[in-house]
Design a protein around this motif. Sequence first.
Motif, PDB file in Angstrom:
ATOM      1  N   UNK A 121       0.849  -1.250  -0.212  1.00 32.75           N
ATOM      2  CA  UNK A 121       0.050   0.238   0.182  1.00 32.75           C
ATOM      3  C   UNK A 121       0.848   1.216   0.038  1.00 32.75           C
ATOM      4  N   UNK A 122       0.505   2.180  -0.786  1.00 30.33           N
ATOM      5  CA  UNK A 122       1.247   3.516  -0.943  1.00 30.33           C
ATOM      6  C   UNK A 122       0.405   4.438   0.197  1.00 30.33           C
TER       7      UNK A 122
ATOM      8  N   UNK B  38      -8.984   0.974   6.011  1.00 30.23           N
ATOM      9  CA  UNK B  38      -8.752   2.157   4.531  1.00 30.23           C
ATOM     10  C   UNK B  38     -10.032   2.841   4.129  1.00 30.23           C
ATOM     11  N   UNK B  39     -11.100   2.050   3.993  1.00 32.13           N
ATOM     12  CA  UNK B  39     -12.284   2.606   3.655  1.00 32.13           C
ATOM     13  C   UNK B  39     -12.788   3.729   4.675  1.00 32.13           C
ATOM     14  N   UNK B  40     -12.528   3.555   5.933  1.00 33.95           N
ATOM     15  CA  UNK B  40     -12.872   4.612   6.952  1.00 33.95           C
ATOM     16  C   UNK B  40     -12.001   5.877   6.886  1.00 33.95           C
ATOM     17  N   UNK B  41     -10.674   5.591   6.867  1.00 34.69           N
ATOM     18  CA  UNK B  41     -10.085   6.767   6.451  1.00 34.69           C
ATOM     19  C   UNK B  41     -10.340   7.716   5.269  1.00 34.69           C
ATOM     20  N   UNK B  42     -10.597   6.804   4.156  1.00 28.97           N
ATOM     21  CA  UNK B  42     -11.132   7.485   3.121  1.00 28.97           C
ATOM     22  C   UNK B  42     -12.474   8.475   3.055  1.00 28.97           C
ATOM     23  N   UNK B  43     -13.388   7.517   3.900  1.00 31.37           N
ATOM     24  CA  UNK B  43     -14.592   8.253   4.333  1.00 31.37           C
ATOM     25  C   UNK B  43     -14.421   9.584   4.958  1.00 31.37           C
TER      26      UNK B  43
ATOM     27  N   UNK C 220       1.727   2.876  10.277  1.00 34.61           N
ATOM     28  CA  UNK C 220       2.629   3.451   9.147  1.00 34.61           C
ATOM     29  C   UNK C 220       1.584   4.087   8.184  1.00 34.61           C
ATOM     30  N   UNK C 221       0.414   3.600   7.955  1.00 33.43           N
ATOM     31  CA  UNK C 221      -0.512   4.493   7.236  1.00 33.43           C
ATOM     32  C   UNK C 221      -0.918   5.875   7.594  1.00 33.43           C
ATOM     33  N   UNK C 222      -0.989   5.793   9.098  1.00 29.01           N
ATOM     34  CA  UNK C 222      -1.327   7.182   9.867  1.00 29.01           C
ATOM     35  C   UNK C 222      -0.202   8.079   9.414  1.00 29.01           C
ATOM     36  N   UNK C 223       1.006   7.606   9.659  1.00 30.32           N
ATOM     37  CA  UNK C 223       2.383   8.392   9.445  1.00 30.32           C
ATOM     38  C   UNK C 223       2.283   8.995   8.212  1.00 30.32           C
ATOM     39  N   UNK C 224       1.944   8.153   7.103  1.00 32.45           N
ATOM     40  CA  UNK C 224       1.721   8.438   5.765  1.00 32.45           C
ATOM     41  C   UNK C 224       1.008   9.789   5.758  1.00 32.45           C
ATOM     42  N   UNK C 225      -0.261   9.741   6.190  1.00 35.37           N
ATOM     43  CA  UNK C 225      -1.430  10.901   6.046  1.00 35.37           C
ATOM     44  C   UNK C 225      -0.533  12.141   6.546  1.00 35.37           C
ATOM     45  N   UNK C 226       0.432  12.106   7.484  1.00 31.25           N
ATOM     46  CA  UNK C 226       0.893  13.336   8.400  1.00 31.25           C
ATOM     47  C   UNK C 226       2.208  13.495   7.664  1.00 31.25           C
ATOM     48  N   UNK C 227       2.766  13.012   6.495  1.00 31.98           N
ATOM     49  CA  UNK C 227       4.146  13.148   6.036  1.00 31.98           C
ATOM     50  C   UNK C 227       4.221  14.193   5.048  1.00 31.98           C
ATOM     51  N   UNK C 228       5.580  14.517   4.723  1.00 29.31           N
ATOM     52  CA  UNK C 228       5.795  15.210   3.450  1.00 29.31           C
ATOM     53  C   UNK C 228       5.440  14.523   2.056  1.00 29.31           C
ATOM     54  N   UNK C 229       6.071  13.114   1.977  1.00 27.58           N
ATOM     55  CA  UNK C 229       6.333  12.321   0.687  1.00 27.58           C
ATOM     56  C   UNK C 229       5.412  11.232   0.824  1.00 27.58           C
ATOM     57  N   UNK C 230       4.684  10.897   2.003  1.00 28.50           N
ATOM     58  CA  UNK C 230       3.995   9.389   1.815  1.00 28.50           C
ATOM     59  C   UNK C 230       5.128   8.455   2.186  1.00 28.50           C
ATOM     60  N   UNK C 231       4.709   7.291   2.165  1.00 32.25           N
ATOM     61  CA  UNK C 231       5.663   6.056   2.465  1.00 32.25           C
ATOM     62  C   UNK C 231       4.770   4.782   1.962  1.00 32.25           C
ATOM     63  N   UNK C 232       5.640   3.878   1.844  1.00 31.12           N
ATOM     64  CA  UNK C 232       5.050   2.586   1.215  1.00 31.12           C
ATOM     65  C   UNK C 232       5.136   1.564   2.392  1.00 31.12           C
ATOM     66  N   UNK C 233       3.967   0.801   2.661  1.00 32.89           N
ATOM     67  CA  UNK C 233       3.805  -0.318   3.678  1.00 32.89           C
ATOM     68  C   UNK C 233       3.787  -1.587   2.799  1.00 32.89           C
ATOM     69  N   UNK C 234       4.707  -2.700   3.215  1.00 31.62           N
ATOM     70  CA  UNK C 234       4.830  -3.561   2.452  1.00 31.62           C
ATOM     71  C   UNK C 234       3.577  -4.730   2.326  1.00 31.62           C
ATOM     72  N   UNK C 235       2.883  -4.591   3.600  1.00 33.11           N
ATOM     73  CA  UNK C 235       2.006  -5.541   3.722  1.00 33.11           C
ATOM     74  C   UNK C 235       0.713  -5.177   4.612  1.00 33.11           C
ATOM     75  N   UNK C 236      -0.502  -4.973   4.144  1.00 31.63           N
ATOM     76  CA  UNK C 236      -1.622  -4.700   4.729  1.00 31.63           C
ATOM     77  C   UNK C 236      -2.842  -5.841   4.897  1.00 31.63           C
ATOM     78  N   UNK C 237      -2.154  -7.061   4.510  1.00 32.21           N
ATOM     79  CA  UNK C 237      -3.301  -8.117   4.580  1.00 32.21           C
ATOM     80  C   UNK C 237      -3.587  -8.369   6.063  1.00 32.21           C
ATOM     81  N   UNK C 238      -2.852  -8.126   7.006  1.00 32.62           N
ATOM     82  CA  UNK C 238      -3.188  -8.587   8.353  1.00 32.62           C
ATOM     83  C   UNK C 238      -3.922  -7.618   8.899  1.00 32.62           C
ATOM     84  N   UNK C 239      -4.516  -6.332   8.477  1.00 29.83           N
ATOM     85  CA  UNK C 239      -5.148  -5.485   9.148  1.00 29.83           C
ATOM     86  C   UNK C 239      -6.392  -5.808   9.517  1.00 29.83           C
ATOM     87  N   UNK C 240      -7.045  -6.798   8.412  1.00 32.86           N
ATOM     88  CA  UNK C 240      -8.346  -7.410   8.882  1.00 32.86           C
ATOM     89  C   UNK C 240      -8.449  -8.273  10.063  1.00 32.86           C
ATOM     90  N   UNK C 241      -7.299  -8.528  10.769  1.00 37.29           N
ATOM     91  CA  UNK C 241      -7.483  -9.275  11.824  1.00 37.29           C
ATOM     92  C   UNK C 241      -8.126  -8.529  12.916  1.00 37.29           C
TER      93      UNK C 241
END
Length: 457
Positions: free
Chosen positions: A16-17, A442-447, A415-436
């Motif tokens: 995820x970017x 991600x949909x909630x942040x987009x909303x 890491x996703x929250x840090x990306x929101x508050x960063x200058x350049x953004x960042x890349x997260x290698x794996x978000x598959x475990x967030x559903x645990x």
Amino acid sequence: MSEPAPTPSARTPIAHQASPAAAPLRGAVRVPGDKSISHRAIMMGALAEGTTTIEGLLEGADVMATIRAMRQLGATVTQGDGPGMWRVVGWGRQGPQEPADVLDMGNAGTGARLLAGLLAPWPLTAFLTGDGSLRKRPMKRVTAPLGRMGVGFATRAGDRLPMAIQGTVKGRPITYRLPVASAQVKSALMLAGLNCQGETVVIEPSPTRDHTENMLRHFGVPVSVEDTERGRTIRLTGPATLRAVHINVPGDPSSAAFPLVAALLVPGSDVRIENVGLNPLRTGLLTTLREMGADLQLEDVRDGAGEAMGTLHARHSALKAVDVPAERAPSMIDEYPILAMACAMAAGTSRLRGLEELRVKESDRLAATLALLQGNGVKAWVEGDDLFIEGSGGDPVPGGGVVATHMDHRLAMSAVVMGLASQKGLEVDDLSFVDTSFPGFLQLLGQLQQTPVGGKP
């Protein structure tokens, strides 16, 4: 022929970017049900006589693993008419049936450790495993005291899963002082004590989350709690019978921490998070953020089946550095990675003390959090078990790094929250475990970013 459904241990990595926020976060949202309470609701419903009804259950991968295990052990667990609505017909005093297959708990560390205690006082053999992350986590802190109660265990080297459990019908109640404060270990011993003849006593050096005590009382089991010179002392007498009840699961405060901190860090944000659990042994992060100067209010506070809940109202804030005492760790142990993101944008150098427990979470969270900070331009270092973070004084952190999450859902969301508050953004290698723990994160942040500025928050 269709392909078989993937097991909880077979996830495909999802990169995820994490881009800087396109707009302030505004609106009112709800987060998924509390994971700790959801695990316990399903397990105690299985132990109870009758049909337990649940609303607000977290329907993430971890809790689904617990549901599958309870079904394998003989409980009838069915989904109701709407999201989060479930029914559990328990096995009651007849006890669980011996499972015909391995119990795969996926990434659910809480589920695995509590399950060891639940199975301990029954005459059956069970085999327990998990995904690659869970199989790295030590189980000795649970198996050692349960062994004193007469339970047999066989584990891999390092006391790791897969694990065989040889339960016993002649379980011995014990008095056990936890060497390290742990709600999981305490809860495992209490569940084991339910079917032992006599009084089980657990002494914790500092108070940990008390969802098990609250829920056992809700199911009709007397539990006493007393603060003594030795620590907080919890007592229950077995054998005990649980009676089916209705449970309203509040929103998970550990999940609420992510949109909460995002709102504090992204300029112009104004967010309400409704129906969040406010158990006083889970609110260490709120205390800490207030010390940092966060504009954070509690609204509509009420009681639901022994657990306080209410609305968190957070606005963008200029934060200052904080020195967090080690004794606060049990009340916010899962929130340190997201707290570190707040400290990265505070004014001054923060010190988070006594984080040894983070070394044995889904990953070595202390090392992984440090790497997340340093890899995105934040000056941070570790001395012993303390984490130091030099904040940016409110400016966006540089970003630009690639974050290795080590199959850790809380690290990934931080890491996703840090990306929101960063200058350049960042890349997260794996978000598959967030559903645990947080389906739809991600949909909630987009909303929240799509709510019109100037609209009612």
